[in-house]
Structure formats: structure tokens, C-alpha cells
Design a protein around this motif. Structure first.
Motif, short mmCIF file in Angstrom:
data_model
loop_
_atom_site.label_atom_id
_atom_site.label_comp_id
_atom_site.label_asym_id
_atom_site.label_seq_id
_atom_site.Cartn_x
_atom_site.Cartn_y
_atom_site.Cartn_z
N MET A 1 -7.07 20.66 -1.59
CA MET A 1 -6.41 19.55 -0.95
C MET A 1 -4.97 19.46 -1.46
N LEU A 2 -4.06 19.21 -0.56
CA LEU A 2 -2.64 19.14 -0.86
C LEU A 2 -2.30 17.88 -1.66
N ASP A 3 -1.52 18.03 -2.71
CA ASP A 3 -1.05 16.89 -3.50
C ASP A 3 0.15 16.27 -2.80
N THR A 4 -0.03 15.11 -2.23
CA THR A 4 1.04 14.45 -1.47
C THR A 4 1.74 13.37 -2.29
N SER A 5 1.52 13.36 -3.59
CA SER A 5 2.14 12.33 -4.42
C SER A 5 3.68 12.34 -4.38
N PRO A 6 4.35 13.49 -4.20
CA PRO A 6 5.80 13.42 -4.06
C PRO A 6 6.23 12.59 -2.85
N LEU A 7 5.49 12.71 -1.75
CA LEU A 7 5.82 11.94 -0.55
C LEU A 7 5.53 10.46 -0.77
N THR A 8 4.38 10.15 -1.29
CA THR A 8 4.05 8.73 -1.48
C THR A 8 5.00 8.07 -2.47
N ALA A 9 5.45 8.81 -3.47
CA ALA A 9 6.38 8.25 -4.46
C ALA A 9 7.73 7.91 -3.82
N VAL A 10 8.30 8.83 -3.04
CA VAL A 10 9.61 8.53 -2.44
C VAL A 10 9.48 7.46 -1.36
N VAL A 11 8.37 7.46 -0.64
CA VAL A 11 8.16 6.44 0.40
C VAL A 11 8.06 5.06 -0.25
N GLU A 12 7.28 4.94 -1.32
CA GLU A 12 7.12 3.64 -1.98
C GLU A 12 8.43 3.16 -2.60
N ARG A 13 9.19 4.09 -3.18
CA ARG A 13 10.48 3.71 -3.76
C ARG A 13 11.42 3.16 -2.68
N PHE A 14 11.51 3.86 -1.56
CA PHE A 14 12.38 3.42 -0.48
C PHE A 14 11.88 2.10 0.11
N ALA A 15 10.58 1.99 0.32
CA ALA A 15 10.01 0.76 0.87
C ALA A 15 10.30 -0.42 -0.05
N ASP A 16 10.17 -0.23 -1.36
CA ASP A 16 10.46 -1.30 -2.30
C ASP A 16 11.93 -1.70 -2.27
N ARG A 17 12.80 -0.71 -2.15
CA ARG A 17 14.24 -1.02 -2.05
C ARG A 17 14.55 -1.80 -0.78
N LEU A 18 13.89 -1.44 0.31
CA LEU A 18 14.10 -2.17 1.56
C LEU A 18 13.60 -3.61 1.45
N ARG A 19 12.45 -3.79 0.83
CA ARG A 19 11.88 -5.13 0.68
C ARG A 19 12.78 -6.02 -0.17
N ALA A 20 13.48 -5.41 -1.12
CA ALA A 20 14.35 -6.17 -2.02
C ALA A 20 15.79 -6.28 -1.52
N ALA A 21 16.11 -5.58 -0.46
CA ALA A 21 17.49 -5.55 0.04
C ALA A 21 17.89 -6.89 0.63
N PRO A 22 19.15 -7.26 0.43
CA PRO A 22 19.62 -8.49 1.05
C PRO A 22 19.70 -8.34 2.58
N GLN A 23 19.63 -9.46 3.25
CA GLN A 23 19.68 -9.48 4.71
C GLN A 23 20.93 -8.77 5.22
N SER A 24 22.05 -8.96 4.54
CA SER A 24 23.29 -8.34 4.99
C SER A 24 23.18 -6.82 5.00
N ARG A 25 22.56 -6.25 3.98
CA ARG A 25 22.40 -4.79 3.90
C ARG A 25 21.48 -4.31 5.03
N LEU A 26 20.41 -5.04 5.26
CA LEU A 26 19.48 -4.66 6.33
C LEU A 26 20.18 -4.69 7.68
N ARG A 27 20.99 -5.71 7.91
CA ARG A 27 21.70 -5.84 9.19
C ARG A 27 22.80 -4.79 9.36
N GLN A 28 23.32 -4.28 8.25
CA GLN A 28 24.40 -3.29 8.30
C GLN A 28 23.91 -1.87 8.57
#
Length: 111
Positions: A1-28
Motif C-alpha cells: 500500500m502506498l504511503d500517502t502521508s506526504p500528501l496528507t501532511a501538505v494538504v492539512e498544513r495548507f488547509a490550516d493556513r486557510l482556516r486561519a487566514a484573515p478575510q482580506s487574504r481570502l478575498r485577495q
């Protein structure tokens, strides 16, 4: 079975940054870049599962982090479950490509 932890790690990091981003950054543009990524990841997952792609809906700027997380986890699961790929690419190559896509989207969204 393929180890997909590199993908889940970068996805979670980006998702967390998006969740914490200010509204202005999201709109930009961060939300638009994230939605584009979520759509691409979801399409790749459905293709691997032998299903026709469906577009991830635009549910607003405050949910794109969750959309990226779900689409990324779906792709990781599809990559782990793939048997003999119909594609010329091996699952490990598809994994590496998906990781690069997420990293590039994060750079575009968060600059």
C-alpha cells in the motif's frame, strides 16, 4: 500500500493556513486558488475511482480550507486503494505530482 502521508501532511498544513487566514487574504485570491486546487484534487480522486468528475461547489471563502482538506484526503485514499492504474503514471508519480500541486497552490495563495 502506498504511503500517502506526504500528501496528507501538505494538504492539512495548507488547509490550516486557510482556516486561519484573515478575510482580506481570502478575498485577495487565496480562496480562489484553494477552490481551484480542491476541484483538481477531487477530479483526480474520482478519476482514480473510475467515476466521472464532479465540480466542487463554491461554498464561500470561509470553507475552502475544509474543501481542500476533504479533497486531499479523498485523493490520498484513492491513491492508497488504486490497483493497476489505467494511467501511464504509477501511483507514486501521481502522489508526487499531487504534493507539488498543493505546494504550488499554497505559495500562490499565501504570498
Amino acid at each position: 500500500m502506498l504511503d500517502t502521508s506526504p500528501l496528507t501532511a501538505v494538504v492539512e498544513r495548507f488547509a490550516d493556513r486557510l482556516r486561519a487566514a484573515p478575510q482580506s487574504r481570502l478575498r485577495q485570491g487565496a480562496a480562489a486558488a484553494a477552490l481551484e486546487l480542491a476541484r483538481e484534487l477531487a477530479a483526480r480522486a474520482r478519476t482514480l475511482e473510475g467515476l466521472p468528475p464532479r465540480e466542487v461547489p463554491d461554498a464561500g471563502i470561509f470553507v475552502v480550507g475544509d474543501q481542500v482538506a476533504v479533497a486531499g484526503r479523498d485523493l490520498a485514499e484513492a491513491l492508497r486503494s488504486v490497483g493497476e492504474p489505467d494511467s501511464a503514471k504509477a501511483p507514486s508519480e501521481m502522489l508526487d505530482e499531487a504534493v507539488r500541486l498543493v505546494e504550488q497552490a499554497e505559495v500562490r495563495a499565501m504570498r
